[in-house]
Write an enzyme that holds these catalytic residues in place. Structure first.
Site, PDB file in Angstrom:
ATOM      1  N   ASN A  12       0.863  -1.183   0.000  1.00  0.00           N
ATOM      2  CA  ASN A  12       0.000   0.000   0.000  1.00  0.00           C
ATOM      3  C   ASN A  12       0.898   1.231   0.000  1.00  0.00           C
ATOM      4  O   ASN A  12       1.494   1.566   1.019  1.00  0.00           O
ATOM      5  CB  ASN A  12      -0.885  -0.051   1.265  1.00  0.00           C
ATOM      6  CG  ASN A  12      -1.690   1.215   1.470  1.00  0.00           C
ATOM      7  OD1 ASN A  12      -1.827   2.029   0.558  1.00  0.00           O
ATOM      8  ND2 ASN A  12      -2.228   1.385   2.677  1.00  0.00           N
ATOM      9  N   LYS A  14       0.025   4.231  -0.208  1.00  0.00           N
ATOM     10  CA  LYS A  14      -0.662   5.389   0.397  1.00  0.00           C
ATOM     11  C   LYS A  14      -0.483   6.616  -0.517  1.00  0.00           C
ATOM     12  O   LYS A  14      -0.421   6.453  -1.726  1.00  0.00           O
ATOM     13  CB  LYS A  14      -0.136   5.648   1.808  1.00  0.00           C
ATOM     14  CG  LYS A  14      -0.077   4.375   2.664  1.00  0.00           C
ATOM     15  CD  LYS A  14       0.157   4.665   4.098  1.00  0.00           C
ATOM     16  CE  LYS A  14       0.330   3.366   4.857  1.00  0.00           C
ATOM     17  NZ  LYS A  14       0.282   3.529   6.285  1.00  0.00           N
TER      18      LYS A  14
HETATM   19  C1  PEP Z   1      -0.650   0.066   6.229  1.00  0.00           C
HETATM   20  O1  PEP Z   1      -0.817   1.266   6.214  1.00  0.00           O
HETATM   21  O2  PEP Z   1      -1.495  -0.671   5.717  1.00  0.00           O
HETATM   22  C2  PEP Z   1       0.550  -0.464   6.865  1.00  0.00           C
HETATM   23  C3  PEP Z   1       0.542  -1.713   7.227  1.00  0.00           C
HETATM   24  O3  PEP Z   1       1.593   0.410   7.047  1.00  0.00           O
HETATM   25  P1  PEP Z   1       3.059   0.068   7.615  1.00  0.00           P
HETATM   26  O4  PEP Z   1       3.503  -1.216   6.971  1.00  0.00           O
HETATM   27  O5  PEP Z   1       3.906   1.232   7.222  1.00  0.00           O
HETATM   28  O6  PEP Z   1       2.929  -0.088   9.096  1.00  0.00           O
END
Ligand code: PEP
Length: 254
Positions: A12, A14
């Site tokens: 992801n 983002k």
């Molecule tokens: C997420 O936002 O789905 C996530 C798991 O982020 P991170 O791996 O950066 O904790």
């Protein structure tokens, strides 16, 4: 892992990534060779601005593409939103719904999340439905109660292993570097499996349950080996192809 379930690792991105980030996508696509693709499904979820070019670049490779959110309606006066049909039109195959950042930043309720999951199904996308307790809920000992409610209300009736993936993401573990212990992950995933099996019968037994929250190359093998962990949803570590591939490599020799 769960016997007979093909795991899935989804990155992801983002709100990260402009066109130059596509170099990482190309490297990722190259790294998912036939042998690895046989062991694990690999999906990347770039921002909507890169969706179409991402699917074009990954065409004829084993890398699959997903979106990070969708509206519940197929079209209309919803400025700034995108529909599941638009995502499908970009040739993507998955869509994350109910990520905790959407639930918090955009006030999305379980009801909204269920509507978005149904929109994914309507458009022919696989919904990756996120659930997870906040730190305060964890500290109050109410994690299971929260997850049960989210499964009841965010995962619509009729969900199957073909159209739905559950991502368990403890909110306090997202982007913090903190993770639950493997024992805690095992216990909570077993609870989620039980709830899914109660609600969806055999479909719930076969549905993939991903773990998300600070998964990195250094902790992936340990987390992904846990019972009922059928892959990972990866945020920060998915921005570098080498890191996401290192996480996927955990599956090569199992
Ligand atoms: C997420 O936002 O789905 C996530 C798991 O982020 P991170 O791996 O950066 O904790």
């Amino acid at each position: 892992m769960t016997p007979d379930i093909t795991p899935l690792v989804a990155g992801n991105w983002k709100m990260n990534g402009e066109r130059d980030q596509l170099d990482q996508l190309a490297l990722l696509a190259r790294g998912v060779d036939a042998d690895l693709a046989d062991k694990v499904d690999v999906v990347v979820c770039p921002p909507a601005t890169l969706l179409y070019v991402a699917t074009t670049l990954s065409e004829d490779t084993a890398l699959e593409v997903g979106a990070q959110d969708c509206h519940n309606e197929s079209k209309g006066a919803h400025t700034g939103d995108i529909s599941a049909e638009m995502i499908k039109d970009c040739m993507a195959e998955y869509c994350i719904v109910g990520h905790s950042e959407r639930r918090t930043d955009h006030g999305e309720s379980d009801y909204h999340v269920a509507g978005k999951a149904q929109a994914c199904w309507r458009a022919g996308l696989v919904a990756i439905i996120c659930i997870g307790e906040t730190e305060a809920e964890y500290d109050a000992g109410s994690a299971e109660q929260v997850l049960k409610r989210q499964i009841m209300q965010s995962v619509p009736e009729g969900a199957t292993e073909d159209d739905t993936i559950i991502a368990y993401e403890p909110v306090w573990a997202i982007g913090t570097g903190k993770t639950p212990s493997p024992e805690d992950i095992e216990e909570i995933h077993a609870f989620i499996r039980e709830e899914l099996a109660t609600k969806f019968g055999g479909h719930g037994e076969r549905m993939r349950i991903l773990y998300g929250g600070s998964v990195k190359p250094t902790n992936a093998s340990e987390i992904l080996a846990v019972n009922n962990v059928d892959g990972a949803l990866v945020g920060g570590a998915s921005l570098k192809a080498a890191d996401l591939l290192a996480i996927c490599e955990s599956y090569r020799h199992v």
